[in-house]
Design a protein around this motif. Structure first.
Motif, PDB file in Angstrom:
ATOM      1  N   ASP A  46     -30.718 -29.531  70.147  1.00 40.10           N
ATOM      2  CA  ASP A  46     -32.058 -29.055  70.512  1.00 40.10           C
ATOM      3  C   ASP A  46     -32.489 -27.835  69.722  1.00 40.10           C
ATOM      4  N   TRP A  47     -31.586 -27.246  68.934  1.00 42.82           N
ATOM      5  CA  TRP A  47     -31.955 -26.085  68.116  1.00 42.82           C
ATOM      6  C   TRP A  47     -31.095 -26.053  66.873  1.00 42.82           C
ATOM      7  N   LEU A  48     -31.740 -26.073  65.719  1.00 42.31           N
ATOM      8  CA  LEU A  48     -31.061 -25.910  64.436  1.00 42.31           C
ATOM      9  C   LEU A  48     -32.095 -25.463  63.419  1.00 42.31           C
ATOM     10  N   CYS A  49     -31.809 -24.343  62.763  1.00 40.22           N
ATOM     11  CA  CYS A  49     -32.630 -23.829  61.680  1.00 40.22           C
ATOM     12  C   CYS A  49     -31.819 -23.939  60.390  1.00 40.22           C
ATOM     13  N   VAL A  50     -32.424 -24.448  59.332  1.00 41.20           N
ATOM     14  CA  VAL A  50     -31.694 -24.580  58.076  1.00 41.20           C
ATOM     15  C   VAL A  50     -32.548 -24.017  56.937  1.00 41.20           C
ATOM     16  N   PRO A  51     -31.825 -23.392  55.981  1.00 43.85           N
ATOM     17  CA  PRO A  51     -30.371 -23.339  55.828  1.00 43.85           C
ATOM     18  C   PRO A  51     -29.698 -22.143  56.511  1.00 43.85           C
ATOM     19  N   SER A  52     -30.493 -21.212  57.083  1.00 40.33           N
ATOM     20  CA  SER A  52     -29.904 -19.997  57.637  1.00 40.33           C
ATOM     21  C   SER A  52     -30.438 -19.739  59.039  1.00 40.33           C
ATOM     22  N   PHE A  53     -29.832 -18.768  59.719  1.00 34.76           N
ATOM     23  CA  PHE A  53     -30.172 -18.474  61.110  1.00 34.76           C
ATOM     24  C   PHE A  53     -31.665 -18.262  61.317  1.00 34.76           C
ATOM     25  N   ASP A  54     -32.320 -17.573  60.372  1.00 38.91           N
ATOM     26  CA  ASP A  54     -33.716 -17.185  60.568  1.00 38.91           C
ATOM     27  C   ASP A  54     -34.696 -18.090  59.836  1.00 38.91           C
ATOM     28  N   SER A  55     -34.235 -19.243  59.371  1.00 39.23           N
ATOM     29  CA  SER A  55     -35.124 -20.230  58.766  1.00 39.23           C
ATOM     30  C   SER A  55     -35.936 -20.940  59.844  1.00 39.23           C
ATOM     31  N   PRO A  56     -37.028 -21.597  59.468  1.00 40.18           N
ATOM     32  CA  PRO A  56     -37.755 -22.410  60.451  1.00 40.18           C
ATOM     33  C   PRO A  56     -36.868 -23.517  61.004  1.00 40.18           C
ATOM     34  N   SER A  57     -37.104 -23.876  62.247  1.00 34.15           N
ATOM     35  CA  SER A  57     -36.281 -24.899  62.886  1.00 34.15           C
ATOM     36  C   SER A  57     -36.637 -26.284  62.354  1.00 34.15           C
ATOM     37  N   VAL A  58     -35.628 -27.144  62.341  1.00 35.63           N
ATOM     38  CA  VAL A  58     -35.850 -28.574  62.102  1.00 35.63           C
ATOM     39  C   VAL A  58     -35.676 -29.356  63.397  1.00 35.63           C
ATOM     40  N   VAL A 147     -18.334 -49.014  74.687  1.00 36.18           N
ATOM     41  CA  VAL A 147     -19.447 -48.083  74.884  1.00 36.18           C
ATOM     42  C   VAL A 147     -20.510 -48.384  73.835  1.00 36.18           C
ATOM     43  N   GLU A 148     -21.769 -48.432  74.281  1.00 39.75           N
ATOM     44  CA  GLU A 148     -22.874 -48.594  73.349  1.00 39.75           C
ATOM     45  C   GLU A 148     -23.301 -47.203  72.864  1.00 39.75           C
ATOM     46  N   LEU A 149     -23.052 -46.924  71.601  1.00 41.07           N
ATOM     47  CA  LEU A 149     -23.345 -45.632  70.992  1.00 41.07           C
ATOM     48  C   LEU A 149     -24.746 -45.652  70.399  1.00 41.07           C
ATOM     49  N   GLU A 150     -25.472 -44.558  70.599  1.00 37.35           N
ATOM     50  CA  GLU A 150     -26.838 -44.439  70.066  1.00 37.35           C
ATOM     51  C   GLU A 150     -26.946 -43.212  69.181  1.00 37.35           C
ATOM     52  N   LEU A 151     -27.642 -43.365  68.064  1.00 36.03           N
ATOM     53  CA  LEU A 151     -28.015 -42.261  67.186  1.00 36.03           C
ATOM     54  C   LEU A 151     -29.536 -42.198  67.116  1.00 36.03           C
ATOM     55  N   VAL A 152     -30.104 -41.041  67.406  1.00 27.40           N
ATOM     56  CA  VAL A 152     -31.537 -40.798  67.244  1.00 27.40           C
ATOM     57  C   VAL A 152     -31.702 -39.462  66.551  1.00 27.40           C
ATOM     58  N   CYS A 153     -32.288 -39.464  65.370  1.00 20.81           N
ATOM     59  CA  CYS A 153     -32.504 -38.222  64.623  1.00 20.81           C
ATOM     60  C   CYS A 153     -33.991 -38.101  64.323  1.00 20.81           C
ATOM     61  N   GLU A 154     -34.627 -37.096  64.928  1.00 21.80           N
ATOM     62  CA  GLU A 154     -36.068 -36.905  64.788  1.00 21.80           C
ATOM     63  C   GLU A 154     -36.372 -35.439  64.486  1.00 21.80           C
ATOM     64  N   PRO A 155     -36.179 -35.019  63.252  1.00 20.34           N
ATOM     65  CA  PRO A 155     -36.515 -33.643  62.903  1.00 20.34           C
ATOM     66  C   PRO A 155     -38.028 -33.450  62.834  1.00 20.34           C
ATOM     67  N   VAL A 156     -38.453 -32.248  63.190  1.00 18.09           N
ATOM     68  CA  VAL A 156     -39.850 -31.846  63.000  1.00 18.09           C
ATOM     69  C   VAL A 156     -39.794 -30.470  62.335  1.00 18.09           C
ATOM     70  N   PHE A 157     -40.205 -30.404  61.094  1.00 16.61           N
ATOM     71  CA  PHE A 157     -40.031 -29.203  60.289  1.00 16.61           C
ATOM     72  C   PHE A 157     -40.985 -28.088  60.710  1.00 16.61           C
ATOM     73  N   ASP A 158     -40.603 -26.864  60.325  1.00 15.60           N
ATOM     74  CA  ASP A 158     -41.434 -25.674  60.530  1.00 15.60           C
ATOM     75  C   ASP A 158     -41.805 -25.486  61.995  1.00 15.60           C
ATOM     76  N   TYR A 159     -40.802 -25.362  62.841  1.00 12.48           N
ATOM     77  CA  TYR A 159     -40.996 -25.109  64.268  1.00 12.48           C
ATOM     78  C   TYR A 159     -41.929 -26.137  64.911  1.00 12.48           C
ATOM     79  N   ILE A 371     -42.313 -15.731  66.405  1.00 12.83           N
ATOM     80  CA  ILE A 371     -41.536 -15.808  65.173  1.00 12.83           C
ATOM     81  C   ILE A 371     -41.676 -14.462  64.480  1.00 12.83           C
ATOM     82  N   GLY A 372     -40.546 -13.812  64.179  1.00  9.49           N
ATOM     83  CA  GLY A 372     -40.577 -12.449  63.683  1.00  9.49           C
ATOM     84  C   GLY A 372     -40.580 -11.477  64.848  1.00  9.49           C
ATOM     85  N   ASN A 373     -40.463 -10.188  64.546  1.00  4.85           N
ATOM     86  CA  ASN A 373     -40.366  -9.189  65.607  1.00  4.85           C
ATOM     87  C   ASN A 373     -41.035  -7.892  65.161  1.00  4.85           C
TER      88      ASN A 373
END
Length: 631
Positions: A46-58, A147-159, A371-373
Motif C-alpha cells: 500500500d506504500w512504496l516510493c521509488v527510487p528513494s524514500f522521498d520520491s513520489p509514490s507508485v 491454493v489459488e494464487l493471485e497477482l494484481v499490480c496496479e501502480p499509479v505514479f506521482d501520488y 508533500i514536503g514540510n
C-alpha cells in the motif's frame, strides 16, 4: 482522487468503525536502505516510493484506496493466519490458510553484494560491500493442499495522479513494463500475465510443493532475476545481509533483546545508504488526530534527531552507521547566518516546499495530504544543542575530533550565543506565535556546554571558558524565568503549562539527578501530562500550535519519561512504564509516532524513527542500572 471515504472526513472515526484502511499498526515495513514499503495484512503493498524514500509514490493506497497497490496472495482471502519477520531481518513471511490449503509468501526489498556503481540512487558516501538492488521480490510456496494464487499490480505514479500504461514484452509473456515518463517499472513473474486496464493480473493454482515468484524492478532490465530460483536466492541473500549486519550490533542478553533488535533494524531500515541520512519516518500524512489536519511529511532528516541517533548507534556499537550519519551532518549546507536548518532532504537539499494533494482522500479521511514540510523555514533554537551534543558524543567514541567538524562547532556555538534570548517555534514546530520555549533555551545551554567540552578536548582553554560562561548565563535565565512558583519547568516563559520536552533537562544533565526542581518536573509530567500512563507532548487546549483538534500521546515522550524516571532514581516506575510501552508495540514490533489510549491504536507516521530511538535509550538506561547492581 476523492473517494467515498471523503464524505466522512468531517467526522472523527472510531476505532471500531468499518473502514477500508487497515489500522496503521497492522502494516509490515520492508527496506533496502534506499526506500521502504508498507504491506497490508491482505498482502497488498500500500506504500512504496521509488527510487528513494522521498520520491513520489507508485503505490499509495495508504493515502487513497485508488492511488495504487500490488497484491500477491491467495485469491479472495484477505486475512492471513500469521505474519512475522524472519528473525533478525526485515524480510517478511506471511502464512495463509485457505479452504483447500496452506501458502507461505515471502517479501523482501532486496539487498545483496554490490556490483557496478549505483546509477539509480548514486552514492555520496563510500559504498558498502552490499547495496540495494532496486527490486521488490515476492515468492510463494504452497505448503499443503492447493491454493489459488493471485497477482494484481496496479501502480499509479506521482501520488496517485498518473495511472500506469502497461506494455507486455512480446518475447516474454510474463514480463511487462509501465512508466510515466520519469520512472519505469518492470514486473517479471512465472505466472501468465494479462493486462486489465491500468493493472496487470495473474492467477494460478499451486499444489503442495509448488512455487511461484514475482519481481518488481525500478532498476535496469538486466537486474531482474530471470527465474524463480534466482528470485529465491535474492531473498536468501537479503536474509543473510540483515543477519550479518545485526550480528555486528551490541545487543545485551536481556529480556528486552527482541524489541532492541527490532528497533535497530528499523533505524537501519530508515537510513538512506547513499548519503548516511536517516528519515524520521517512512510515510507522509498519516494522521496524529483521526480524521483531522495534523498530517505531516516525515521523509526528511531532522537535525534535532542527531543526538538521539548517535546515542543509539554508538550504544549498539554500530560505528559505521554513526560515522556515515556524522559525515552527512558535516556535509549539509548552512543557512546565510551560518546556522544549520532544523531539517534537510535525505540528499542534503535545503528547500523542502510544502504542498497539498487535495485530490487524495487521506488515510481514513484525514486531510490534507501534504508533500514536503514547511517547517524547514522555521527557527528552532534547539538545533544547535542537538548538533553539538552529537559531535561531542561522536568525538568521545572515535577518540578524535575530526578537523572538518571544528568549524561546525564554532559556527553553531556562535549562533546559539546570538539567538538564545530570542523566541522561536520550539521543538514541536508549533505554527502559532514564537515563544520563549524552555526546551529551546535548554538546548542552547547544551550547545554552549558541549562546545566548551569540545574546546577543552582541542586544547583551546580560552574559547572553552568563554562558551562555558555563556552556558551559565543561559542556565541562570532558565532557572529565573522558566520555573513556575511550584518549582516545575514551564513550557515557555509566558505560561505555567507543562511540556514533555522539558524532560530533556534530565536526559542532557541540565540539572543534577537529586535537584528537587528536576524531580518535581518529572513527577508533574508523569501525573498531569499523561493519559492512562502515556505522555502527551502538551495539552492542545493550553498551547497555541496553530492547529485544531486533540492528538494522541506521544511515544517518544513516554520513552523520555522512562529515561527521566531512571535518571532521578525511580527505577521501579521506569521499568513498569517500559513494560507498558513494550506491550503496545505493533504485532510486528513497530511503533508509530503516537498512541491513542482511548482506542488502543497507533497514530501518525509509521514506523517512526524517533519512537524507536527513544526506546533504545530508555532500555539502555534501565539495563545499565541493572548491570551495575550486579557488580
Amino acid at each position: 482522487m476523492v473517494t467515498a471515504v471523503d464524505t466522512a472526513a468531517t467526522a472523527e472515526p472510531g476505532a471500531a468503525s468499518p473502514s477500508p484502511f487497515p489500522p496503521i499498526a497492522q502494516y509490515a515495513f520492508l527496506s533496502d536502505c534506499h526506500t521502504g514499503a508498507l504491506i497490508a495484512p491482505d498482502g497488498s503493498v500500500d506504500w512504496l516510493c521509488v527510487p528513494s524514500f522521498d520520491s513520489p509514490s507508485v503505490f499509495g493506497s495508504l493515502l487513497d484506496r485508488e492511488a495504487g497497490m500490488f497484491r500477491f496472495a491467495p485469491y479472495a482471502i484477505a486475512h492471513p493466519t500469521a505474519r512475522e519477520y524472519r528473525p533478525g531481518t526485515n524480510v517478511l513471511e506471511t502464512t495463509w490458510r485457505t479452504q483447500a490449503g496452506w501458502l507461505l509468501v515471502t517479501d523482501a526489498l532486496v539487498i545483496g553484494p554490490r556490483g557496478t556503481p549505483d546509477v539509480v540512487t548514486p552514492h555520496t558516501r563510500p559504498p558498502a560491500d552490499n547495496d540495494a538492488a532496486h527490486l521488490l521480490v515476492r515468492t510463494a510456496l504452497c505448503l499443503k493442499g492447493e491454493v489459488e494464487l493471485e497477482l494484481v499490480c496496479e501502480p499509479v505514479f506521482d501520488y496517485g495522479r498518473n495511472p500506469a500504461v502497461w506494455v507486455m514484452d512480446p518475447a516474454e509473456p510474463s514480463t511487462a513494463t509501465a512508466g510515466d515518463g520519469s520512472r519505469e517499472l518492470r514486473i517479471r513473474t512465472d505466472l501468465p500475465l494479462g493486462v486489465e486496464g491500468n493493472r496487470v493480473r495473474a492467477r494460478r493454482v499451486l499444489r503442495a510443493g509448488d512455487r511461484a515468484y514475482c519481481v518488481l524492478s525500478w532498476a535496469e532490465a538486466e537486474a531482474v532475476p530471470p527465474d524463480g530460483e534466482q528470485a529465491h536466492a535474492m531473498i536468501e541473500s537479503t536474509t543473510e545481509y540483515w543477519r550479518t549486519w545485526l550480528a555486528g550490533a551490541r545487543v545485551p542478553d536481556h529480556r528486552w533483546r527482541e524489541p532492541l533488535q527490532r528497533s535497530a533494524l528499523v533505524i537501519k531500515g530508515l537510513t538512506y545508504m547513499p548519503t548516511g541520512a536517516t528519515v524520521a519516518a517512512l510515510t507522509t500524512s498519516l494522521p496524529e488526530t483521526p480524521g483531522g489536519e495534523r498530517n505531516w511529511d516525515y521523509r526528511f532528516t531532522w537535525m534535532r534527531d542527531t543526538t538521539f541517533t548517535l546515542k543509539a548507534l554508538h550504544w549498539l556499537n554500530l560505528e559505521w552507521e554513526a560515522e556515515e550519519f556524522m559525515q552527512f551532518v558535516a556535509d549539509v549546507e548552512p543557512t546565510e547566518d551560518g546556522s544549520l536548518q532544523i531539517m534537510y532532504g535525505i540528499d542534503g537539499r535545503r528547500e523542502l516546499p510544502e504542498s497539498t494533494r487535495d485530490e487524495l482522500s487521506g488515510y481514513d479521511g484525514a486531510r490534507p495530504v501534504r508533500i514536503g514540510n514547511a517547517a524547514w523555514e522555521q527557527r528552532q533554537n534547539d538545533v544547535y544543542g542537538a548538533v553539538l551534543a552529537s559531535i561531542l558524543l561522536h568525538t568521545r567514541h572515535s577518540r578524535r575530533l575530526p578537523r572538518r567538524l571544528w568549524p561546525i562547532v564554532v559556527s553553531q556555538a556562535e549562533c546559539a550565543t546570538k539567538v538564545w534570548q530570542q523566541p522561536d517555534q520550539g521543538i514541536w514546530e508549533a505554527r502559532g506565535e514564537p515563544q520563549h520555549y524552555v526546551s529551546s533555551k535548554l538546548m542552547c545551554w547544551v550547545a554552549l556546554d558541549r562546545a566548551a567540552q569540545l574546546a577543552d578536548i582541542r586544547g583551546d582553554t580560552a574559547q572553552a571558558a568563554s562558551w562555558r560562561d555563556t552556558a551559565e548565563q543561559i542556565r541562570a535565565d532558565i532557572l529565573a524565568h522558566g520555573v513556575s512558583e511550584r518549582g516545575v519547568l514551564r513550557q515557555h516563559y509566558g505560561t505555567d503549562a507543562l511540556d514533555a520536552s522539558t524532560l530533556l533537562a534530565a536526559l542532557f544533565g541540565f540539572l543534577p539527578p537529586d535537584d528537587q526542581r528536576l524531580r518535581d518536573t518529572v513527577e508533574a509530567i508523569a501525573d498531569e501530562l499523561s493519559e492512562n500512563g502515556f505522555v502527551l507532548r502538551y495539552r492542545t487546549d493550553q498551547t497555541d500550535d496553530g492547529m485544531s483538534g486533540k492528538e494522541g500521546t506521544f511515544l517518544i515522550c513516554s520513552f523520555w519519561l522512562v529515561s527521566a524516571l531512571a535518571v532521578v532514581g525511580e527505577m521501579g516506575r521506569a521499568r513498569d512504564m517500559m513494560e507498558r510501552l513494550l506491550n503496545i508495540a505493533s504485532p510486528l514490533g513497530l511503533y508509530a509516532e503516537e498512541f491513542d489510549v482511548d482506542a488502543g491504536r497507533h497514530l501518525g507516521n509509521f514506523p517512526q524513527a524517533f519512537s524507536h530511538l527513544a526506546l533504545i535509550e530508555a532500555a539502555g538506561r534501565i539495563i545499565l542500572s541493572e548491570l551495575l547492581q550486579e557488580l
